[in-house]
Structure formats: structure tokens, C-alpha cells
Design a protein around this motif. Structure first.
Motif, PDB file in Angstrom:
ATOM      1  N   TYR A  75       1.388  -2.693   1.644  1.00 51.97           N
ATOM      2  CA  TYR A  75       0.447  -1.764   1.004  1.00 51.97           C
ATOM      3  C   TYR A  75      -0.880  -1.700   1.756  1.00 51.97           C
ATOM      4  O   TYR A  75      -1.452  -0.613   1.954  1.00 51.97           O
ATOM      5  CB  TYR A  75       0.208  -2.168  -0.452  1.00 51.97           C
ATOM      6  CG  TYR A  75       1.071  -1.421  -1.434  1.00 51.97           C
ATOM      7  CD1 TYR A  75       0.718  -0.159  -1.892  1.00 51.97           C
ATOM      8  CD2 TYR A  75       2.260  -1.980  -1.905  1.00 51.97           C
ATOM      9  CE1 TYR A  75       1.521   0.528  -2.794  1.00 51.97           C
ATOM     10  CE2 TYR A  75       3.070  -1.303  -2.804  1.00 51.97           C
ATOM     11  CZ  TYR A  75       2.696  -0.045  -3.245  1.00 51.97           C
ATOM     12  OH  TYR A  75       3.504   0.633  -4.133  1.00 51.97           O
ATOM     13  N   GLY A 126      -2.195   1.535   3.640  1.00 48.78           N
ATOM     14  CA  GLY A 126      -3.456   2.100   3.181  1.00 48.78           C
ATOM     15  C   GLY A 126      -4.420   2.365   4.325  1.00 48.78           C
ATOM     16  O   GLY A 126      -5.022   3.444   4.418  1.00 48.78           O
ATOM     17  N   THR A 140      -3.096   5.206   6.436  1.00 48.45           N
ATOM     18  CA  THR A 140      -3.281   6.501   5.769  1.00 48.45           C
ATOM     19  C   THR A 140      -4.686   7.041   6.014  1.00 48.45           C
ATOM     20  O   THR A 140      -4.867   8.250   6.244  1.00 48.45           O
ATOM     21  CB  THR A 140      -3.033   6.370   4.254  1.00 48.45           C
ATOM     22  OG1 THR A 140      -1.704   5.896   4.035  1.00 48.45           O
ATOM     23  CG2 THR A 140      -3.204   7.714   3.552  1.00 48.45           C
ATOM     24  N   PHE A 199       1.039   7.589   1.061  1.00 51.04           N
ATOM     25  CA  PHE A 199       0.707   6.227   0.638  1.00 51.04           C
ATOM     26  C   PHE A 199       1.494   5.812  -0.605  1.00 51.04           C
ATOM     27  O   PHE A 199       2.062   4.723  -0.671  1.00 51.04           O
ATOM     28  CB  PHE A 199      -0.794   6.119   0.371  1.00 51.04           C
ATOM     29  CG  PHE A 199      -1.214   4.793  -0.194  1.00 51.04           C
ATOM     30  CD1 PHE A 199      -1.221   3.654   0.600  1.00 51.04           C
ATOM     31  CD2 PHE A 199      -1.585   4.680  -1.528  1.00 51.04           C
ATOM     32  CE1 PHE A 199      -1.594   2.420   0.078  1.00 51.04           C
ATOM     33  CE2 PHE A 199      -1.963   3.460  -2.062  1.00 51.04           C
ATOM     34  CZ  PHE A 199      -1.971   2.324  -1.250  1.00 51.04           C
ATOM     35  N   TYR A 226      -4.551  -8.011  -2.504  1.00 54.71           N
ATOM     36  CA  TYR A 226      -5.142  -8.194  -1.175  1.00 54.71           C
ATOM     37  C   TYR A 226      -5.218  -9.663  -0.774  1.00 54.71           C
ATOM     38  O   TYR A 226      -5.251 -10.007   0.420  1.00 54.71           O
ATOM     39  CB  TYR A 226      -6.531  -7.540  -1.111  1.00 54.71           C
ATOM     40  CG  TYR A 226      -7.616  -8.300  -1.842  1.00 54.71           C
ATOM     41  CD1 TYR A 226      -8.422  -9.215  -1.160  1.00 54.71           C
ATOM     42  CD2 TYR A 226      -7.850  -8.092  -3.196  1.00 54.71           C
ATOM     43  CE1 TYR A 226      -9.416  -9.915  -1.815  1.00 54.71           C
ATOM     44  CE2 TYR A 226      -8.841  -8.792  -3.858  1.00 54.71           C
ATOM     45  CZ  TYR A 226      -9.626  -9.697  -3.173  1.00 54.71           C
ATOM     46  OH  TYR A 226     -10.610 -10.402  -3.817  1.00 54.71           O
TER      47      TYR A 226
END
Length: 448
Positions: free
Chosen positions: A98, A102, A105, A153, A233
Motif C-alpha cells: 500500500y 501510494g 500513484t 490506488f 505504516y
């Protein structure tokens, strides 16, 4: 020779349930697609503008391919991690994927929006400025780009769903997008100027594509079963990122090559012939792709199932599955012949005789086109599941070179837009012949 799979196995039961669920949902999606075609014709009331819309959409959807292969890399590695109940590694893989996607993107957004301002879209899409003004066309393209990039995304949730072998849900997401577009076509005014109709459609399409993906992301990661792999994260790990990318880059290259082979037909027809012919292409493509879509639908959950079997060294199961797929392919060829014979009646009911008269030669070409893509999808599913992609990579490169060379050099010789479809078929023949030989060789070596 026994070809059936053991239906008492929980793995096979789950596989069958996903295939059947996917068929029901995809069947509804195909119905939406067929209903939407005459509604599109009524909505735009200008075949040239409709051809531009179809071409613009197909070109901008190329962006979805450039995900660095992160989605497919995650799919294979996450399937293996979940099969081993290694939830720590699974969460690191999801979180890393992810975060990487991200950041990518954001980079792609800056590049695409910058280029969109500089490109003369009227020239690129071969549409007169008297039909659509440059400013309006540029506006529509930028709106479409932003909508596609958002789905770029959000679409990673599909890879997570494939990894837990719930492919029917991904088809539900796609169906909801089609359904929302269909509902818009029903309620939208039909007498708008071509420019306004195109602008409204771009905004509606951007919304319809992303709402189902966003809802799916919330539902999947909001549930108790998936909370252990929810992206965070704090769980980003470089080694997990490298693991996803190492396999993902190969998938990316294959995706780009496959895109050039399979989804550029509308653009080639628009560029070298006329935008209105892109509508004729879509009219023939939609019903003849019906059979291939049904078959590819059954193959969708098989990729992750093959990866799981491959990691567990159940090579006999893969060989048995291969034989079943080959038998199904033979049956589908017979169905294609029957389907071709019924096409004139179908066209009359679907679009009405005033729109287009069915041409048998064109129908035969699209029938062969569909059959080739069914065969390719079988081979691609087997090699993607096993992670043995070298032969496919080489053959796809050859196919791209053959297709582009043939169209650019010979389009003036062959004055019909149908030559684009024929060139695609011829370019894919080497892969159709070589890949099954290599798959059989690999399975024999592994079985020993």
C-alpha cells in the motif's frame, strides 16, 4: 483417465463456490454491458463522439497497468504467507504494498496531469475541433485521468481479496461499477450537446468506478478476520517491499505487453481508420468476448489456488486441473460455432436492424480472436500461478513487435479496420503454440 477434482476437499469446494458466485455476478455484469450499449448510442447521439469516449477510456485505462506489478506480486506472496498462517509477514506485505503504491500513484499523477496539458488530444484521438473544442476535450481527459488514478490506488484491495481466494467479491466490485454507470445512463438527459454529454459522462464514470472499490476496502479491512493484516505504516519493511517488487516487475512488463496486444485495438482503429469504426469494433467485441469472459471468470480464482498448490508441491493436482481446462477449451470451440450462427438474430434484437447489419466474415474473425484469448488465458493462469514467466515474456515481446509492425506498415494495403483484429490474432500464434509445450515440460520435471 479420471479428470474430476475431489469435491470433498475444502480447497476444491471453496474454489467451486467462488467460480459459481463469479459466474452469477459476472452474468449480471454482462447483462449490464449489453443493455448499456444502446443506451450509450442514445445518450451521445453522435457516433464519432461515442467512438472518442470508448477510445479515450481504453487509452486512459492503460494507466492501471503501471502499478509496478505490485498488485500481482502481492497476490502471489500474500497467498503463500496466508497458506502458512504467517500473519506477521502477511501484514508487512500488505502494508509495504500500500505504501509503495501510494507513493507511486502520486508520482504517476504528477506526470500524467503534466502531460495531459501538453498533448493535443484532438489530434491524438482524431476528432475535429468543430465537434469537441480542445479545452473541453482536455478537461474531460484530465477528469478521467484523476478518476482512473484513484482507482489505480484503491484497486490493490482486489489483490488482497484474490489472496484469500474470494474472487467472487472482486467481480461484485466490477459489477457495481457497471451497474452505477447503467443507472446514470437511464437517468441522464438524452438531448445534451456532444461536449456536455462527454463532460458529464467523465465525472459520472470517475465516481462510479471508485465508490465500489472504496466500500470494498472498508468492508474487507474492517472485518475481524482481516484485522491481522490491516495495512499500517509501522509495518512497512524494505525486504517485504523488495519481495513484492522482485516478482512484481516481471508481472508489470507482462501487463504492459499484454495491454499493447489486447486493449490498443480501439486506438489503432481510431488513429489509422476513423473514430466511428471504434464503435463497430465495440459492437462486435462485446458479444464475442462473452464466451472468453465466462471462461476467464472461472480461471480467476485458479491463479491463487495454483500458487497455493505449487508452494505445497501438489503438482499432480495442477496437472489434473490442466487436463480439465483443456477439455473445457475443446467444448468452448463447439459453443463458439453455435454462437456465431445465432449472431444475426442476436444483433437484430440487441441493436435493431437500423443500426448495423451482422457481417459473417467479421463475425468469424472475432470468433477466432475470442478463441485465441481463451487459450492464452489458460496458459497464462498456469504459468502465473507457478511463477514461471520467462517464455510468456519472450513471446509477448515478439507479439507486440509483430502487431505494431504489421499495422503501421500494412494499414494502407488493408483498408478495412478489421485488419487490426487479424493482426492481433497472427501476432499471438507463436505464444499459443510454444507455451503449452513448455508448461507440459515443467510439470513433468516437477512431478519427478
Amino acid at each position: 483417465m479420471k479428470l474430476s477434482l475431489n469435491l470433498k476437499s475444502r480447497t476444491n469446494q471453496n474454489l467451486l463456490a467462488n467460480i459459481l458466485g463469479s459466474y452469477v455476478i459476472k452474468g449480471l455484469g454482462i447483462l449490464c454491458s449489453l443493455i448499456s450499449m444502446p443506451l450509450f448510442i442514445q445518450y451521445f447521439n453522435n457516433q464519432m463522439v461515442l467512438g472518442v469516449w470508448f477510445t479515450m477510456l481504453s487509452v486512459l485505462n492503460w494507466i492501471l497497468v503501471f502499478d509496478m506489478g505490485i498488485g500481482n506480486g502481492l497476490r502471489n506472496h500474500l497467498t503463500k504467507a496466508l497458506a502458512a498462517n504467517d500473519f506477521i509477514s502477511a501484514r508487512k506485505l500488505v502494508s509495504s504494498a500500500y505504501i509503495m503504491l501510494g507513493l507511486w500513484t502520486i508520482i504517476i499523477s504528477i506526470i500524467c496531469c503534466g502531460l495531459a496539458v501538453c498533448i493535443d488530444w484532438n489530434v491524438f484521438l482524431n476528432i475535429s475541433t468543430n465537434v469537441i473544442s480542445p479545452d473541453m476535450l482536455s478537461h474531460c481527459v484530465i477528469v478521467c485521468i484523476l478518476g482512473v488514478l484513484l482507482s489505480f490506488f484503491l484497486r490493490i484491495i482486489s489483490s488482497v481479496i484474490y489472496s484469500i481466494q474470494r474472487s467472487a467479491i472482486t467481480n461484485l466490485i466490477s459489477f457495481l461499477s457497471q451497474l452505477f454507470v447503467l443507472l446514470y445512463l437511464f437517468i441522464a438527459p438524452k438531448s445534451l450537446a456532444p461536449e456536455q454529454a462527454l463532460l458529464n459522462m467523465t465525472y459520472a464514470y470517475a465516481l462510479c468506478c471508485n465508490v465500489p472499490l472504496l466500500l470494498a476496502t472498508i468492508v474487507v479491512f474492517g472485518g475481524q478476520k482481516m484485522k491481522n493484516i490491516r495495512p499500517d505504516y509501522k509495518h512497512f519493511e524494505r525486504s517485504s517491499a523488495n519481495k513484492v517488487l522482485s516478482l512484481g516487475v516481471v508481472f508489470l512488463i507482462l501487463q504492459i505487453l499484454y495491454m499493447i496486444i489486447s486493449v490498443t485495438d480501439s486506438w489503432f482503429i481510431t488513429k489509422f481508420y476513423d473514430p466511428s469504426y471504434a464503435v463497430d469494433y465495440q459492437i462486435y467485441y462485446k458479444p464475442f468476448s462473452f464466451m472468453s469472459m465466462l471462461f476467464m471468470l472461472a480461471l480467476t480464482p485458479l491463479w491463487s489456488a495454483i500458487t497455493k498448490a505449487y508452494s505445497e508441491q501438489r503438482y499432480a493436482w495442477i496437472k489434473k486441473l490442466q487436463r480439465i481446462l483443456y477439455m473445457a477449451f475443446i467444448c468452448l470451440i463447439m459453443f463458439q460455432v453455435l454462437f456465431l450462427l445465432l449472431m444475426p438474430s442476436f444483433f437484430s434484437i440487441w441493436l435493431g436492424k437500423e443500426h448495423i447489419t451482422f457481417d459473417y466474415f467479421t463475425g468469424i474473425c472475432f470468433s477466432i480472436y475470442s478463441t485465441i484469448f481463451i487459450w492464452i488465458s489458460i496458459q497464462s493462469t498456469l504459468v502465473a500461478g507457478m511463477g514461471r514467466l520467462r517464455v510468456q515474456l519472450i513471446c509477448y515481446i515478439v507479439a507486440v513487435v509483430l502487431k505494431i509492425t504489421a499495422i503501421v506498415l500494412l494499414y494502407k494495403t488493408f483498408t478495412s479496420w478489421l485488419f487490426v483484429v487479424v493482426a492481433t490474432c497472427i501476432a499471438l500464434l507463436p505464444y499459443c503454440l510454444i507455451q503449452p509445450i513448455c508448461v507440459n515440460r515443467d510439470l513433468k520435471i516437477l512431478s519427478r
